[in-house]
Design an enzyme around this catalytic site. Sequence first.
Site, mmCIF file in Angstrom:
data_model
loop_
_atom_site.group_PDB
_atom_site.id
_atom_site.type_symbol
_atom_site.label_atom_id
_atom_site.label_comp_id
_atom_site.label_asym_id
_atom_site.label_seq_id
_atom_site.Cartn_x
_atom_site.Cartn_y
_atom_site.Cartn_z
ATOM 1 N N ASP A 330 -0.824 8.660 20.410
ATOM 2 C CA ASP A 330 -1.600 7.711 21.198
ATOM 3 C C ASP A 330 -0.736 7.030 22.267
ATOM 4 O O ASP A 330 0.477 6.879 22.097
ATOM 5 C CB ASP A 330 -2.179 6.664 20.236
ATOM 6 C CG ASP A 330 -3.085 5.666 20.907
ATOM 7 O OD1 ASP A 330 -4.112 6.077 21.451
ATOM 8 O OD2 ASP A 330 -2.759 4.457 20.874
ATOM 9 N N GLU A 359 -1.020 11.545 24.682
ATOM 10 C CA GLU A 359 -2.109 11.013 25.492
ATOM 11 C C GLU A 359 -1.531 10.352 26.748
ATOM 12 O O GLU A 359 -0.963 9.274 26.683
ATOM 13 C CB GLU A 359 -2.922 9.979 24.703
ATOM 14 C CG GLU A 359 -4.072 9.397 25.509
ATOM 15 C CD GLU A 359 -4.592 8.078 24.969
ATOM 16 O OE1 GLU A 359 -5.781 7.787 25.159
ATOM 17 O OE2 GLU A 359 -3.797 7.325 24.365
#
Length: 616
Positions: A330, A359
């Site tokens: 993330d 990400e």
Amino acid sequence: MLSKKTFLSALFSFIWIPIFAQVERIEPKNWWVGMKDQSLQLMVYGDKVGETTPSVNYAGVTIKKVHRAESKNYLFIDLIISSSAKPATFPITFKKEGKTIFTQSYSLLPRKKNTAQLKGFTPADVIYLITPDRFANGDTANDVISSLREKKIDRKNDYGRHGGDIRGIINNLDYIAAMGYTAIWPTPMLENDMPNSSYHGYAITDYYKVDPRYGTLAEYKELADKARQKGLKLIFDGVVNHSGSFYWWMKDLPFRNWINYPDSIQITNHRRTVNQDPYASTADKELMVKGWFVRQMPDLNQQNPFLSAFLIQNSIWWIETLELNGIRQDTYPYSEKKFLEQWTCKIMNEYPAFSIVGEEWSTNPSIAAYWQQGKLNNSGYNGCLKSTMDFPMQATLVQALTETEAWDKGLVKLYEGLANDFVYANPENLLVFGDNHDMDRLFTFLKKDVDLMQMALSYLLTIRGIPQIYYGTEVLLENSAKPGDHGLIRSDFPGGWKEDGTNGFTGAGLTREQLRIQSFLRKLLNWRKNKTVIHQGNTKHFGPAKGVYVYFRYNKSETVMVVMNKNTGVTMLDTNRFTEMINGKSQATDVVSGNTFSFGNEISVPAKSVLILELK
């Protein structure tokens, strides 16, 4: 009866001699023998443990160094676990002034046979992204945990907990496998003991604990095992940039610089371009990396070497414990660059066939390409990240399919978007997707047009890269009532709760359009499983003309022709333009319908459709 003098002496001793509690935590909770990297740093937490000196008397295990923190309740112990060490549980003795205060056991486990060769996700896979709280409630007994801050289930509240859990995923693995997916990516399932919105999982409050509302560690292991048995890889959603504000250590940080801005919260500027921008100011760079993601998520300072080691070891612990096949990381560009290099490379050194995807939410391919392994960067950054999320192509896909005014009906955006692959070190390893848990549903993006939906899914499953499909896409979940509303985007999968009247797992109660997309996706996914030409083949595309875009995937033995027609009427496609790809081939099999036909100089392409043709 004690004399006054004796009583006072005893009282004085009671007051001034420190009382030591047992160790509350040793993390990692255990480790393994036979790891490539023989070093291990234990973080020990307990009342005044920092005032003690640890020792180990176990063959093959030695203490290299002991580090004391600013808080007296922490110790960091550097161990060397040699190749001669045997699996066992051994004591660590903690002494003060030569006296044993207490002992604490620690376990070294045998590695499972194949963990060093764990296979990552590849372009041969299609990943099913799941928000666990919203997928299926397999165990109602764990819906509410009285010891946690958020205590109720409310399916009418988009931002409340709905009760989905690990058991719900396990119960529906057959459905996922039958659809044709080959990997599952649940969003984080570690403890999120936050007062509200704890369902999303990204405000972790214990890196070593499964959130009990999802289940137990044993159930997480069961999920991994049963998924593997059904040919499904398991991907772990990691969060190393920030934790939740109710993380247990927030009341007693080992070092003041364990988190950034510990005294006055500063929110990140989200200026992700500073990582590459040659003109970026130091102030912007620092706020981007050091600022908190939101007020509820303290920014972890990976420049602290003890925190850096903690996070790296935690990721390896989960890989080894669950025999993972990959990690999706993330908020990738928000972390310290040097840490990201160390984190990715230490993992990949231990597991060379593993996969990590980061990400990087940018629609600029040059920015997304920066992080991928093999990219030559002026800054010198060179991590070991195999894959990045292809946000540029996601935005391009939506724009291309929804634009109607251009002479080519917007399809040139797909053509030029794919042409940007020259900026990537390895475009075949990009994660391609139409939507995810942080953006509007694909069906919403496409204005609830089922024909465009089928076109989008066809594109994602036939271009280069590793496709990811969000749960519920197959039954047309959408959020047009509240665009941008994360809670609604993460709607419940129909049939995941006993009281549901519609069941996406069985098809009961689905509309004709829902059944159409589900059936289409099942057909295409299962076809794709065995198509090396899609997994590893070359790509050749032709500039869109008159509302039609044609591209080919090919290798020495197979050729697949994909024709995207955005016109509202049937289009006759002149095939002479594609001679370099179809020369000598006169027969085509429609992958979706199964029909085989001969073609000459023209192909009839239905309105607003995609033809996926295997050429012979």
